[in-house]
Each structure stands twice: as structure tokens, then as C-alpha cells.
Write a protein that holds these residues in place. Sequence first.
Motif, PDB file in Angstrom:
ATOM      1  N   SER A 122       0.776  -1.459   0.061  1.00 26.81           N
ATOM      2  CA  SER A 122       0.045   0.010   0.103  1.00 26.81           C
ATOM      3  C   SER A 122       0.707   1.338   0.012  1.00 26.81           C
ATOM      4  O   SER A 122       0.316   2.260  -0.184  1.00 26.81           O
ATOM      5  CB  SER A 122      -1.023  -0.060   1.300  1.00 26.81           C
ATOM      6  OG  SER A 122      -0.095   0.183   2.251  1.00 26.81           O
TER       7      SER A 122
ATOM      8  N   PRO B 298      -8.579   6.138  -8.107  1.00 24.27           N
ATOM      9  CA  PRO B 298      -9.483   5.294  -7.412  1.00 24.27           C
ATOM     10  C   PRO B 298     -10.952   5.425  -7.376  1.00 24.27           C
ATOM     11  O   PRO B 298     -11.836   4.473  -7.540  1.00 24.27           O
ATOM     12  CB  PRO B 298      -8.988   5.149  -5.854  1.00 24.27           C
ATOM     13  CG  PRO B 298      -7.678   5.759  -6.112  1.00 24.27           C
ATOM     14  CD  PRO B 298      -7.777   6.742  -7.410  1.00 24.27           C
TER      15      PRO B 298
ATOM     16  N   ALA C  70     -10.888   1.446  -7.629  1.00 21.82           N
ATOM     17  CA  ALA C  70     -10.619   1.053  -6.348  1.00 21.82           C
ATOM     18  C   ALA C  70     -10.774  -0.482  -6.120  1.00 21.82           C
ATOM     19  O   ALA C  70     -10.047  -1.352  -5.661  1.00 21.82           O
ATOM     20  CB  ALA C  70     -10.975   1.913  -5.138  1.00 21.82           C
ATOM     21  N   GLU C  71     -12.161  -0.808  -6.400  1.00 26.71           N
ATOM     22  CA  GLU C  71     -12.514  -2.063  -6.213  1.00 26.71           C
ATOM     23  C   GLU C  71     -11.776  -3.026  -7.060  1.00 26.71           C
ATOM     24  O   GLU C  71     -11.403  -4.186  -6.591  1.00 26.71           O
ATOM     25  CB  GLU C  71     -14.075  -2.221  -6.661  1.00 26.71           C
ATOM     26  CG  GLU C  71     -14.799  -3.476  -6.390  1.00 26.71           C
ATOM     27  CD  GLU C  71     -16.201  -3.353  -6.938  1.00 26.71           C
ATOM     28  OE1 GLU C  71     -16.727  -4.700  -7.059  1.00 26.71           O
ATOM     29  OE2 GLU C  71     -16.674  -2.501  -7.639  1.00 26.71           O
TER      30      GLU C  71
ATOM     31  N   TYR D 167      -8.631  -2.945  -8.490  1.00 26.42           N
ATOM     32  CA  TYR D 167      -7.389  -2.980  -8.120  1.00 26.42           C
ATOM     33  C   TYR D 167      -7.236  -3.734  -6.828  1.00 26.42           C
ATOM     34  O   TYR D 167      -6.137  -4.424  -6.868  1.00 26.42           O
ATOM     35  CB  TYR D 167      -6.765  -1.406  -7.966  1.00 26.42           C
ATOM     36  CG  TYR D 167      -5.194  -1.048  -7.935  1.00 26.42           C
ATOM     37  CD1 TYR D 167      -4.499  -1.402  -9.175  1.00 26.42           C
ATOM     38  CD2 TYR D 167      -4.367  -1.287  -7.130  1.00 26.42           C
ATOM     39  CE1 TYR D 167      -3.178  -1.608  -9.551  1.00 26.42           C
ATOM     40  CE2 TYR D 167      -3.193  -1.208  -7.094  1.00 26.42           C
ATOM     41  CZ  TYR D 167      -2.629  -1.232  -8.214  1.00 26.42           C
ATOM     42  OH  TYR D 167      -1.072  -1.341  -8.412  1.00 26.42           O
ATOM     43  N   GLU D 168      -8.115  -3.576  -6.052  1.00 18.79           N
ATOM     44  CA  GLU D 168      -7.620  -4.419  -4.795  1.00 18.79           C
ATOM     45  C   GLU D 168      -7.931  -5.703  -5.107  1.00 18.79           C
ATOM     46  O   GLU D 168      -7.205  -6.793  -4.590  1.00 18.79           O
ATOM     47  CB  GLU D 168      -8.825  -3.760  -3.817  1.00 18.79           C
ATOM     48  CG  GLU D 168      -8.728  -4.568  -2.419  1.00 18.79           C
ATOM     49  CD  GLU D 168      -9.857  -4.546  -1.568  1.00 18.79           C
ATOM     50  OE1 GLU D 168      -9.919  -4.966  -0.375  1.00 18.79           O
ATOM     51  OE2 GLU D 168     -11.057  -3.856  -1.681  1.00 18.79           O
ATOM     52  N   LYS D 169      -8.934  -6.103  -6.010  1.00 21.75           N
ATOM     53  CA  LYS D 169      -9.078  -7.486  -6.282  1.00 21.75           C
ATOM     54  C   LYS D 169      -7.710  -8.328  -6.968  1.00 21.75           C
ATOM     55  O   LYS D 169      -7.381  -9.246  -6.526  1.00 21.75           O
ATOM     56  CB  LYS D 169     -10.142  -7.704  -7.197  1.00 21.75           C
ATOM     57  CG  LYS D 169     -11.591  -7.710  -6.296  1.00 21.75           C
ATOM     58  CD  LYS D 169     -12.395  -8.997  -6.804  1.00 21.75           C
ATOM     59  CE  LYS D 169     -13.805  -9.042  -5.891  1.00 21.75           C
ATOM     60  NZ  LYS D 169     -14.407  -7.950  -5.619  1.00 21.75           N
TER      61      LYS D 169
ATOM     62  N   TRP E 256      -4.861  -7.008  -6.913  1.00 18.77           N
ATOM     63  CA  TRP E 256      -3.479  -6.999  -6.054  1.00 18.77           C
ATOM     64  C   TRP E 256      -3.480  -8.442  -5.025  1.00 18.77           C
ATOM     65  O   TRP E 256      -2.698  -9.301  -4.894  1.00 18.77           O
ATOM     66  CB  TRP E 256      -3.478  -5.758  -5.089  1.00 18.77           C
ATOM     67  CG  TRP E 256      -2.012  -5.554  -4.712  1.00 18.77           C
ATOM     68  CD1 TRP E 256      -1.464  -6.041  -3.405  1.00 18.77           C
ATOM     69  CD2 TRP E 256      -0.638  -5.347  -5.274  1.00 18.77           C
ATOM     70  NE1 TRP E 256      -0.176  -5.961  -3.482  1.00 18.77           N
ATOM     71  CE2 TRP E 256       0.368  -5.572  -4.331  1.00 18.77           C
ATOM     72  CE3 TRP E 256      -0.637  -4.854  -6.521  1.00 18.77           C
ATOM     73  CZ2 TRP E 256       1.816  -5.232  -4.660  1.00 18.77           C
ATOM     74  CZ3 TRP E 256       0.768  -4.577  -6.943  1.00 18.77           C
ATOM     75  CH2 TRP E 256       1.859  -4.924  -6.057  1.00 18.77           C
ATOM     76  N   ASN E 257      -4.765  -8.436  -4.587  1.00 17.16           N
ATOM     77  CA  ASN E 257      -4.887  -9.732  -3.649  1.00 17.16           C
ATOM     78  C   ASN E 257      -4.956 -10.970  -4.283  1.00 17.16           C
ATOM     79  O   ASN E 257      -4.391 -11.971  -3.675  1.00 17.16           O
ATOM     80  CB  ASN E 257      -6.349  -9.716  -2.925  1.00 17.16           C
ATOM     81  CG  ASN E 257      -6.312  -8.376  -1.862  1.00 17.16           C
ATOM     82  OD1 ASN E 257      -5.050  -7.965  -1.398  1.00 17.16           O
ATOM     83  ND2 ASN E 257      -7.563  -8.066  -1.527  1.00 17.16           N
TER      84      ASN E 257
END
Length: 346
Positions: free
Chosen positions: A111, A296, A321-322, A324-326, A328-329
Motif C-alpha cells: 500500500s 480510485p 479502487a474495487e 485494483y484491490e481484487k 492485487w490480492n
Amino acid sequence: MAATKLLLTDFASTVNHVPSNYIRPISDRPNLADVQTSDDSIPVIDLQGLYGPNHSVIVHQIGQACQEYGFLQVKNHGVPEAMIHNMLSLAREFFRLPESQRLKNFSDDPSKANRLSTSFNVKTEKVANWRDFLRLHCLPLEDHVPEWPSNPPSFRKVVAEYCTSVRGLTLRLLEAISESLGLKRDHIDKTLSKHGQHMALNYYPPCPQPELTYGLPGHTDPNLITILLQDDVPGLQVLINGKWVAVNPIPNTFIINIGDQMQVISNDRYKSVLHRAVVNCEKERMSIPTFYCPSPDAVIGPAEELIDDENPAVYRNFTYAEYYEKFWNRGLATECCLDMFKASNA
């Protein structure tokens, strides 16, 4: 020795074998003998006349490359040759700094906007990648430059000038891509909200057993569009018609690839294509991708003008944002993150 070092740069030259945590399962190795090499594998487009009488021809060429390959190369792009040279020289200089100097910028926290790290996401991945990287956020410049390395002394000035010039090229390309889709010239620009821009300085040291590992395994880019500067050492490979094809560097050109967000906006007309970085046992390699993305809060979805009864919306709307989070995880999983955002799954 290797286990005590945070960065690959500081132990790669001391090992004769790839450490076990870098070795891919047999089914997931580069199979380098199978890779095709072709100098004309990806179209090279001359941007010289983009704002002249050849405008519509060049826009058409760009659209065709986005549709058929998801990749293109550009020359006469407006980024000065000296600036390209300075950027590559500076990147090499940074990775040759003493270990103690470089490690001032180290973090394994994904992050953190500006950081030096290794592999991809050391906290979640099972197999490491043969790469160190310096990640820098570039927009707005004044917010991020103070967080950038202060060594080498010219670092902030050279990189800031490069970022600004590449952003200009990106905005010109986005106008042309909008037009090639039959949209208003500013359509994509307006979709991105406040825009985002970040870049990586990727360093791939020589590897004693390149057939066992990757610099980066096959992946698509989660962002909108990527502008890649590479040195003169081959390493980029693109999946074309089910075959991995090596893209050999051409001096003073950029390689442009479509990211996942562009595939969504185009309603699947333009494809975000799998690509990877392989390593070699003789030469270090540098690559400097610039990732241009929505901010984002931007809401991304297929352009309304590209939706009709025959071409229904393939994707639902979502915030960047939604997405990118998916991404990266999940890490660099081969199956594209886009499938999770299809309208049929909503």
C-alpha cells in the motif's frame, strides 16, 4: 547468504543455482525453446503525422493494433531521445548504488506508494520472481516527488521530466484510441476522474538458470494503458494466437499495451493481453513501465455508445479502487481478473 538479503540485486551474482523459492513448478516454466522470435511481431506505428494530414490513417492503425494484438510500438512519439537515455542510465545507476543507500527506500508494504521491493507481492506469493523494482507514483508530481529517492542526486529532476513527457504521450494516445473506437476524442480522458500515473524501474539481474523462473510470469495489466521503455536486452514476451512471442527492443521506441480498464471501456473490442518477462544468464535487463490508470474513485464501465442490442454490455460498472484491490490480492494469476466483473456475474 541469499536468505539474509532483502533484494535479489545483492545476492544474484553470488549463486550458481536458482534458490528453491524462485523455482516454478514444471508445468509453469517458460519453456524458452518454444518461444517464437519475430521482429515484426507487433506493429510499429509512426506518430509523426498524428496531428497532420495522416491523422485518420494513424488513428486507424492504432485501433487495428489494439484490436488484433492489444500491443503496439510507437516511434516519433515526442519523448526526446536524450530523455530516454538519461532515464535508462539513471535506473542503472540507482540499482548500482551501495546496498545501504538503496535499502533506505525498501518496503514490503504494497500500500506504500513509493517503495523499493522485490518480486511482486512478497507477502502473498508462493514462488518469487527474479526481479527487484522501484515503484513510484507520479500524479500529482508535487505530492510524490518528496517521497522519491534523493540518490543519485539527479534522480528527482530526471524522473519528473520523464514522467511529464510520457504523460503527454499517453494523453495523445488516449485521444487517438477514443477516436478509433468511434467515441468523442475526450471520452476516455473524462472517464478517468482525476487520473492516476505510476511507474516501475524493474531490474532483472543475470540468472544462473533462466529456464526455471520468471522475471514476471504471464499477466495482464490491471490499469488502462501501459507505456514501456526497455533497454537493449530482450525479455518481454507476448501471447499472440496462443503462442509466446519475443518482442525484441527497438531503440527509441515505446511499447504500448492495453490494460484491463481499456478492455472494459471498449466493451471487449480491444483486448488486454497476457505478457511476461523472462530472464537470461548473461546480461542484466532494465525495463521502465509507466502505468496510466483511472483514479480510485473513477467509475469504469463499457462506453454507452458501444452498447446496443447486438453488443450488450459485457461488464458491470465498478470503481477502479474495487478492481485494483481484487487484482492485487489475487497476485499475478493467469486467469484475468476481468471475469469477476462481467455483467453476467452481477
